[in-house]
Design an enzyme around this catalytic site. Structure first.
Site, PDB file in Angstrom:
ATOM      1  N   TYR A 174       4.322  -0.836  -1.713  1.00  0.00           N
ATOM      2  CA  TYR A 174       3.017  -0.610  -0.993  1.00  0.00           C
ATOM      3  C   TYR A 174       2.476   0.707  -1.265  1.00  0.00           C
ATOM      4  O   TYR A 174       1.186   0.764  -1.609  1.00  0.00           O
ATOM      5  CB  TYR A 174       3.124  -0.610   0.562  1.00  0.00           C
ATOM      6  CG  TYR A 174       2.093  -0.599   1.513  1.00  0.00           C
ATOM      7  CD1 TYR A 174       0.778  -1.487   1.326  1.00  0.00           C
ATOM      8  CD2 TYR A 174       1.899   0.696   2.003  1.00  0.00           C
ATOM      9  CE1 TYR A 174      -0.411  -1.055   2.024  1.00  0.00           C
ATOM     10  CE2 TYR A 174       0.720   0.767   2.954  1.00  0.00           C
ATOM     11  CZ  TYR A 174      -0.502   0.061   2.787  1.00  0.00           C
ATOM     12  OH  TYR A 174      -1.493   0.344   3.506  1.00  0.00           O
ATOM     13  N   SER A 230      -4.428   4.614   2.225  1.00  0.00           N
ATOM     14  CA  SER A 230      -3.605   4.803   3.115  1.00  0.00           C
ATOM     15  C   SER A 230      -3.040   6.261   2.871  1.00  0.00           C
ATOM     16  O   SER A 230      -2.882   6.876   2.028  1.00  0.00           O
ATOM     17  CB  SER A 230      -2.431   3.563   2.951  1.00  0.00           C
ATOM     18  OG  SER A 230      -1.359   4.019   3.465  1.00  0.00           O
ATOM     19  N   LYS A 285      -1.333   1.695  -3.100  1.00  0.00           N
ATOM     20  CA  LYS A 285      -2.288   2.355  -2.207  1.00  0.00           C
ATOM     21  C   LYS A 285      -2.640   3.847  -3.321  1.00  0.00           C
ATOM     22  O   LYS A 285      -3.878   4.228  -3.100  1.00  0.00           O
ATOM     23  CB  LYS A 285      -2.193   2.940  -0.992  1.00  0.00           C
ATOM     24  CG  LYS A 285      -2.047   1.688  -0.125  1.00  0.00           C
ATOM     25  CD  LYS A 285      -3.350   1.066  -0.144  1.00  0.00           C
ATOM     26  CE  LYS A 285      -3.590  -0.327   0.762  1.00  0.00           C
ATOM     27  NZ  LYS A 285      -4.781  -1.018   0.577  1.00  0.00           N
ATOM     28  N   ASN A 310     -11.356  -4.254   1.484  1.00  0.00           N
ATOM     29  CA  ASN A 310     -10.306  -4.122   2.575  1.00  0.00           C
ATOM     30  C   ASN A 310      -9.005  -4.970   2.446  1.00  0.00           C
ATOM     31  O   ASN A 310      -7.981  -4.568   2.946  1.00  0.00           O
ATOM     32  CB  ASN A 310     -11.063  -4.216   3.859  1.00  0.00           C
ATOM     33  CG  ASN A 310      -9.964  -4.489   5.046  1.00  0.00           C
ATOM     34  OD1 ASN A 310      -9.058  -3.564   5.357  1.00  0.00           O
ATOM     35  ND2 ASN A 310      -9.688  -5.653   5.364  1.00  0.00           N
TER      36      ASN A 310
END
Length: 253
Positions: free
Chosen positions: A160, A147, A164, A95
């Site tokens: 980002y 995500s 992901k 995570n």
């Protein structure tokens, strides 16, 4: 906290990275309520200590191993301490991550490197060393955090979002690599979730993203934890290589 006498992951050993806050914390709390034994790691030692103290008062079997997921030595130590204390690792929740806001013009090479180090390298290392113990035992379940940014382009996610995509890629490729070894690998792909990391983002940007979710709100960390629990449990025994959106309908549009 109420611990279920016969939970869905009763007595299973779960290693959770980035456990001190947000989705990681909610997952640790849900897993504890479902009877798991916990090995928790995070860089935020104060928040981690507070969470562990809460669990200890409730009688939850738990250890904490503060670590930087980008460090191979740290991850080896986390896995070693988990094995030393509990004797096995049944579940890994990979995570730990960062959520930088940057478009292509404002993103720097250093920001790219840092994000990829935490969100991609950290996930790879966590999976690599936890999976080795699972393969030795002939069983295990890994849940990675991806995500909606791994499915759809978004403004301000030039760093980002690609990280992901790596998370989803790791999930699918490791699922195939480990399928015949008794280890399942899946991921959840949250939409915008009300976490401390998201709270630090630009308020106008958050509002616009929330408006793109058909349900008209941010998700709650506990809602993501429920999906993680399902994928980690025996209820998902014939599921591997899946990336499950938990996004209020965002990707259905």
């Amino acid at each position: 906290m109420t611990v279920t006498p016969h939970g869905r992951i009763q007595d299973k050993v779960a290693l959770i990275t980035g456990a001190a806050s947000g989705i990681g914390r909610a997952t640790a709390e849900r897993f504890a309520a479902e009877g798991a034994r916990l090995a928790l790691t995070d860089l935020n030692t104060d928040a981690l200590d507070e969470l562990v103290s809460q669990f200890e008062k409730s009688g939850v079997p738990v250890i904490s191993v503060p670590a930087d997921v980008t460090s191979e030595a740290d991850i080896k130590r986390v896995v070693h301490e988990t094995m030393k204390h509990f004797g096995r690792i049944d579940i890994l929740v990979a995570n730990a991550g960062v959520i930088p806001e940057a478009d292509l013009a404002t993103a720097t090479a250093d920001l790219w490197d840092h994000t990829m180090a935490v969100d991609a390298r950290g996930m790879f290392l966590s999976c690599k060393y936890a999976a080795a113990e699972m393969v030795h035992a002939g069983q295990g379940a890994i849940v990675c955090l991806s995500s909606i940014s791994a499915f759809a382009g978004q403004k301000g996610q030039a760093v980002y979002g690609p990280a992901k995509f790596v998370a989803s890629g790791i999930t699918k490729h490791l699922a195939i690599d480990l399928a015949d070894k008794g280890v399942r690998v899946n991921a959840v792909a949250p939409g915008t979730i009300d976490t401390p990391a998201v709270a630090k983002m630009d308020a106008d940007a958050i509002r616009k993203v929330v408006e793109m979710h058909p349900m008209g709100r941010m998700g709650k960390p506990a809602e993501i934890a429920s999906a993680i629990l399902f994928l980690a449990s025996d209820d998902a025994s014939f599921i591997t290589g899946a990336v499950l959106p938990v996004d209020g309908g965002y990707l259905a549009q």
